[in-house]
Design a protein around this motif. Structure first.
Motif, mmCIF file in Angstrom:
data_model
loop_
_atom_site.group_PDB
_atom_site.id
_atom_site.type_symbol
_atom_site.label_atom_id
_atom_site.label_comp_id
_atom_site.label_asym_id
_atom_site.label_seq_id
_atom_site.Cartn_x
_atom_site.Cartn_y
_atom_site.Cartn_z
ATOM 1 N N TYR A 14 -24.560 7.760 31.718
ATOM 2 C CA TYR A 14 -25.140 6.312 31.386
ATOM 3 C C TYR A 14 -26.018 6.267 32.315
ATOM 4 C CZ TYR A 14 -22.050 5.755 27.189
ATOM 5 O OH TYR A 14 -21.479 5.897 25.903
ATOM 6 N N MET A 49 -17.217 6.771 23.503
ATOM 7 C CA MET A 49 -18.349 6.327 24.508
ATOM 8 C C MET A 49 -19.077 7.651 24.954
ATOM 9 S SD MET A 49 -18.694 2.970 24.943
ATOM 10 C CE MET A 49 -19.583 2.927 26.538
ATOM 11 N N ALA A 50 -18.327 8.763 24.822
ATOM 12 C CA ALA A 50 -18.893 9.991 25.539
ATOM 13 C C ALA A 50 -20.154 10.544 24.529
ATOM 14 C CB ALA A 50 -17.872 10.967 25.530
ATOM 15 N N PHE A 76 -14.641 10.185 42.979
ATOM 16 C CA PHE A 76 -13.925 11.360 43.202
ATOM 17 C C PHE A 76 -12.970 11.183 44.613
ATOM 18 C CE2 PHE A 76 -16.961 13.587 40.514
ATOM 19 C CZ PHE A 76 -16.091 14.115 39.580
ATOM 20 N N ALA A 130 -12.752 -9.333 25.374
ATOM 21 C CA ALA A 130 -11.592 -9.000 25.760
ATOM 22 C C ALA A 130 -10.883 -10.074 26.523
ATOM 23 C CB ALA A 130 -11.837 -7.559 26.450
ATOM 24 N N PHE A 171 -11.027 12.073 35.929
ATOM 25 C CA PHE A 171 -11.175 11.555 37.378
ATOM 26 C C PHE A 171 -9.474 11.440 37.515
ATOM 27 C CE2 PHE A 171 -15.081 10.091 35.531
ATOM 28 C CZ PHE A 171 -15.846 10.458 36.643
ATOM 29 N N ARG A 194 -4.554 11.922 28.934
ATOM 30 C CA ARG A 194 -4.911 12.750 27.786
ATOM 31 C C ARG A 194 -6.210 12.131 26.839
ATOM 32 N NH1 ARG A 194 -0.098 13.754 24.500
ATOM 33 N NH2 ARG A 194 1.142 12.609 25.674
ATOM 34 N N ASN A 241 -9.777 5.963 34.292
ATOM 35 C CA ASN A 241 -11.063 4.964 34.187
ATOM 36 C C ASN A 241 -11.536 4.684 32.843
ATOM 37 O OD1 ASN A 241 -11.214 4.797 36.989
ATOM 38 N ND2 ASN A 241 -12.524 6.653 37.202
ATOM 39 N N LEU A 242 -10.384 4.676 32.011
ATOM 40 C CA LEU A 242 -11.037 4.249 30.347
ATOM 41 C C LEU A 242 -11.415 2.663 30.617
ATOM 42 C CD1 LEU A 242 -7.808 5.849 28.707
ATOM 43 C CD2 LEU A 242 -10.150 6.672 28.879
ATOM 44 N N LEU A 243 -12.118 2.375 29.771
ATOM 45 C CA LEU A 243 -12.518 0.930 29.640
ATOM 46 C C LEU A 243 -11.291 0.162 28.793
ATOM 47 C CD1 LEU A 243 -16.375 1.654 28.166
ATOM 48 C CD2 LEU A 243 -15.288 0.739 30.679
ATOM 49 N N GLY A 244 -10.784 -0.741 29.453
ATOM 50 C CA GLY A 244 -9.826 -1.599 29.019
ATOM 51 C C GLY A 244 -9.811 -2.257 27.624
ATOM 52 N N PHE A 245 -11.079 -2.718 27.455
ATOM 53 C CA PHE A 245 -11.377 -3.529 26.322
ATOM 54 C C PHE A 245 -11.818 -2.609 24.940
ATOM 55 C CE2 PHE A 245 -14.977 -3.190 29.223
ATOM 56 C CZ PHE A 245 -16.039 -2.676 28.014
ATOM 57 N N ARG A 253 -18.044 -6.540 23.374
ATOM 58 C CA ARG A 253 -16.571 -5.982 23.256
ATOM 59 C C ARG A 253 -16.055 -6.557 24.581
ATOM 60 N NH1 ARG A 253 -17.055 -0.294 20.401
ATOM 61 N NH2 ARG A 253 -16.904 -1.096 18.238
ATOM 62 N N SER A 295 -15.302 0.386 38.758
ATOM 63 C CA SER A 295 -15.014 1.895 38.394
ATOM 64 C C SER A 295 -15.224 2.608 37.225
ATOM 65 C CB SER A 295 -13.328 2.256 38.927
ATOM 66 O OG SER A 295 -12.651 1.586 38.042
ATOM 67 N N GLU A 296 -14.856 1.594 36.135
ATOM 68 C CA GLU A 296 -15.523 1.870 34.643
ATOM 69 C C GLU A 296 -17.050 2.163 34.569
ATOM 70 O OE1 GLU A 296 -13.391 -0.364 35.593
ATOM 71 O OE2 GLU A 296 -11.534 -0.193 34.082
ATOM 72 N N ARG A 325 -11.901 12.531 26.001
ATOM 73 C CA ARG A 325 -13.258 12.060 26.113
ATOM 74 C C ARG A 325 -14.095 13.001 26.840
ATOM 75 N NH1 ARG A 325 -14.125 6.488 29.948
ATOM 76 N NH2 ARG A 325 -12.985 7.984 31.422
ATOM 77 N N THR A 348 -17.769 5.232 36.213
ATOM 78 C CA THR A 348 -17.383 6.490 35.122
ATOM 79 C C THR A 348 -18.456 6.462 34.305
ATOM 80 O OG1 THR A 348 -15.059 5.856 35.631
ATOM 81 C CG2 THR A 348 -15.558 7.264 33.479
ATOM 82 N N MET A 389 -20.860 9.653 33.365
ATOM 83 C CA MET A 389 -21.046 10.400 31.977
ATOM 84 C C MET A 389 -22.281 10.535 31.607
ATOM 85 S SD MET A 389 -17.604 8.298 30.184
ATOM 86 C CE MET A 389 -18.314 8.588 28.782
ATOM 87 N N GLN A 445 -12.464 4.494 20.624
ATOM 88 C CA GLN A 445 -13.684 3.805 21.089
ATOM 89 C C GLN A 445 -14.058 4.429 22.617
ATOM 90 O OE1 GLN A 445 -12.821 -0.265 20.763
ATOM 91 N NE2 GLN A 445 -13.977 -0.592 18.675
#
Lengths: 419, 237
Positions: free
Chosen positions: A338, B109-110, A419, A50, B92, B153, B96-100, A46, A328-329, B158, A332, A336, B105
């Motif tokens: 991972y 991921m959580a 943070f 993208a 945060f 949001r 920091n969401l995954l752009g793709f 994915r 940063s992703e 998430r 993150t 979480m 989805q």
């Protein structure tokens, strides 16, 4: 629409309001092994998907590396295959060569009497001396001369089986006749077409006028651009040399004879000025000259390595910038829960995907190029399944190393910095 | 009474070593009760964020003891900390969401580390979470097609999707205007209160203090007010 209409409907209880305890968030079961591999791979795909332009660049890089390696290994293989074109076409059970013969285009003579000595063995049916030398051939259309490989032999003995030879055995027995290899390079002239138009005609070999009486198929090699076949007597007319020497002896055994045992007996019988070789050993001997005695084998291996290095750098750059721009992703995801291992699997998954989607078009393009280049150079460029498998493993290894290098960048994704 | 979700005792933390050693937390005690919403405020450099990263198991502990969701953090291994993080929801400053990935989805991921759910269940639950934050119509959009408030949001959805035992949030409204900032934190409060999940929220933003059960103020690595547990179960402050 941003207000939650009735949170208690969705979420039935609130312990601090009713005095109940909140349930401790239980440790969750670990994902199944299949998911631990499939999900990172899916995430990798994915992510790659993208960014179309980046994906295309990576694919092109891997494809380029695949084509380069395919061509280099193809040339290398063609060299070795064609170098043994002549010897590979021989149909005898045992061969004698001089121990100092490195390659068939430059043979060391051995005493012809060794051929007759082998007849002492009851299982030897036939021993045929073969004569090899180089001379020049004058192109009948342009008049230009070019070095050509001469093969002198008793065509009727059946020790050698070049396509086309069987039908011209009688013609080759006449004085000053020869047969020409139609698979020779085109610089020798359109001999096949001329022969079809005129029938036999006169050609110049060295300083001698000879009659072309037929065509055979052997194929050029790196040592010889073209081949000419003639009888032993005619060979002696062209090449002046000692009558008691020959260059190669082809031995046929009686049906049902044990080849290995006969080889052993001949080795014991004959003095040290000849090597007794099976057909496979003869071809391998010739091949090892080109592989080890010349820089050519090394050059192609080196070329392949360069292709792999360039491909690796491209894949590394793509993977690295993918990580760097999503650092940063990645951090993150680490926050979480991972693990580093999971994210490393994502990166390695990207590397694997790039290996596959770059290799497949690379294979197709190489196949096409093999065909085109093979026709242009008269080299036997063949897409063996084993070669495709080897190249895929090399490309896969290349991408895996690039991935492992890029994985180090993941260390920079520190969730505490988020943070 | 069950053990509190967060129980810190005499936490001391310093960056650097030797001459350059700089203490950022000095002897911090803090307890958060089940379901409690605690806002942590204080000037820059007062140690709020460091405290948050320690509770979130994002940093190794130095001195003191900290029990978070039953896990002792002092001397915890990297693997133990990674496991603990899966039970904490993080929000945060940037989403920091995954752009793709689509919003749905991203929320799913959580839950991908949770072997108890399959793909269908994950996506269904992610859809429910997005509905709960009012984004049901935006579930299939990538983050780039969402506004700042909507993205945050999604981040809230998430953080809550994995059924966390604790939510840690760092300046969740910093990048938002007043209205969307308010929306996000109220949403967060309602959802967390609804499930009894405690929240520790670091903020400078005075506009969102109203959601707190208790406000803890830090200065110079120490807690200067609010260290005592408020009486929960009463009116929110």
């Amino acid at each position: 629409m941003n207000e939650i209409a009735n949170p208690t409907k969705l979420l039935p209880w609130a312990p601090e309001r009713n005095g109940e305890e909140a349930p401790a968030a239980a440790a969750k079961p670990a994902p199944a092994l299949a998911d631990a591999l499939r999900l990172p791979l899916r995430l990798a795909w994915r992510q790659l998907r993208a960014e179309k332009s980046r994906l295309f660049a990576a694919m092109a890089g891997v494809m380029f590396a695949s084509v380069l390696v395919f061509m280099q290994l193809g040339f290398r293989g063609a060299l070795f295959d064609s170098a043994t074109n002549l010897l590979g076409a021989m149909r005898a059970d045992i061969f004698l060569v001089h121990p100092m013969t490195d390659a068939s285009f430059r043979p060391e003579p051995l005493p012809r009497v060794r051929a007759y000595q082998t007849l002492a063995d009851p299982d030897v049916e036939l021993a045929v001396p073969l004569y090899l030398a180089q001379s020049t051939w004058r192109n009948p259309e342009t008049g230009r001369r070019r070095a050509v490989q001469l093969i002198g032999l008793d065509a009727g003995a059946g020790a050698v089986d070049f396509p086309g030879l069987a039908g011209i055995v009688e013609a080759l027995k006449r004085p000053d006749t020869l047969a020409f290899d139609t698979r020779s390079r085109p610089e020798f002239g359109p001999i096949g077409r001329l022969f079809a138009e005129r029938g036999s005609f006169d050609v110049q070999l060295g300083v001698r006028r000879m009659e072309l009486v037929g065509l055979v198929e052997i194929g050029p090699s790196f040592g010889a651009d073209g081949n000419v076949v003639m009888s032993e007597t005619n060979f002696r007319r062209v090449v002046e040399r000692g009558a008691s020497n020959t260059d190669l002896v082809a031995i046929k055994l009686r049906a049902g004879a044990d080849r290995a045992a006969v080889r052993e007996r001949l080795r014991a019988l004959l003095p040290g000025d000849v090597l007794v070789l099976s057909h496979e050993e003869l071809v391998a001997h010739e091949r090892s000259y080109w592989e080890n005695g010349t820089p050519i084998g090394f050059i192609f291996v080196f070329g392949s390595l360069m292709g792999l290095v360039v491909g690796m750098v491209i894949v590394y750059q793509i993977l690295f910038s993918d990580i760097a721009s999503h650092i940063s992703e990645y951090a993150t995801l680490k926050a979480m829960g991972y693990s580093n291992g999971y994210l490393a699997r994502v990166v390695m998954g990207s590397a694997l995907i790039l290996a596959i989607i770059g290799f497949v078009p690379g294979l197709g393009l190489s196949w096409l190029l093999y065909d085109m280049v093979g026709k242009a150079t008269f080299l036997p460029l063949v897409m063996y399944p084993s070669r495709a498998a080897v190249v895929f493993l090399l490309i896969f290894g290349m991408c895996a190393i690039a991935g492992m290098l890029a994985v180090r960048k993941l260390r920079d994704a520190n969730p505490a910095d988020m943070f | 009474m069950a053990a509190p979700p967060v129980d810190l005792k005499s936490i001391t933390f310093a960056y650097g070593a030797g001459e350059l050693r700089r203490a950022v937390l000095r002897d911090v005690d803090l307890t958060i009760a089940p379901g409690e919403i605690v806002l942590l405020t204080g000037p820059s450099g007062s140690g709020k964020t460091t405290l948050l990263t320690l509770i979130g198991a994002l940093r190794a502990m130095q001195d003191g003891t900290a029990r978070v969701l039953g896990q002792e953090l002092s001397g915890a291994s990297e693997a133990e900390r990674v496991r603990l993080r899966r039970r904490i929801g993080f929000i945060f400053q940037n989403h920091n969401l995954l752009g793709f990935l689509t919003a749905r989805q991203n929320v799913a991921m959580a839950m991908e580390l949770d072997g108890g759910l399959n793909e269908t269940q994950r996506l269904k639950r992610a859809g429910e979470m997005l509905e709960a934050v009012g984004l049901a119509d935006h579930a299939e959009k990538p983050p780039s097609q969402l506004s700042g408030g909507q993205r945050q949001r999604v981040a809230v959805a998430r953080a809550l999707a994995g059924d966390p035992g604790l939510i840690l949030a760092d300046e969740p409204t910093a990048a938002l205007d007043k209205v969307s900032g308010q929306e996000v934190v109220h949403l967060l409060r309602d959802l967390a209160k609804g499930r009894g999940v405690p929240i520790l929220l670091v903020t400078h933003d005075p506009r969102i203090l109203d959601i707190a059960d208790r406000i803890v103020a830090m200065e110079d690595g120490r807690i200067v007010s609010g260290a005592q547990e408020a009486t929960v179960g009463g009116e929110a402050a």
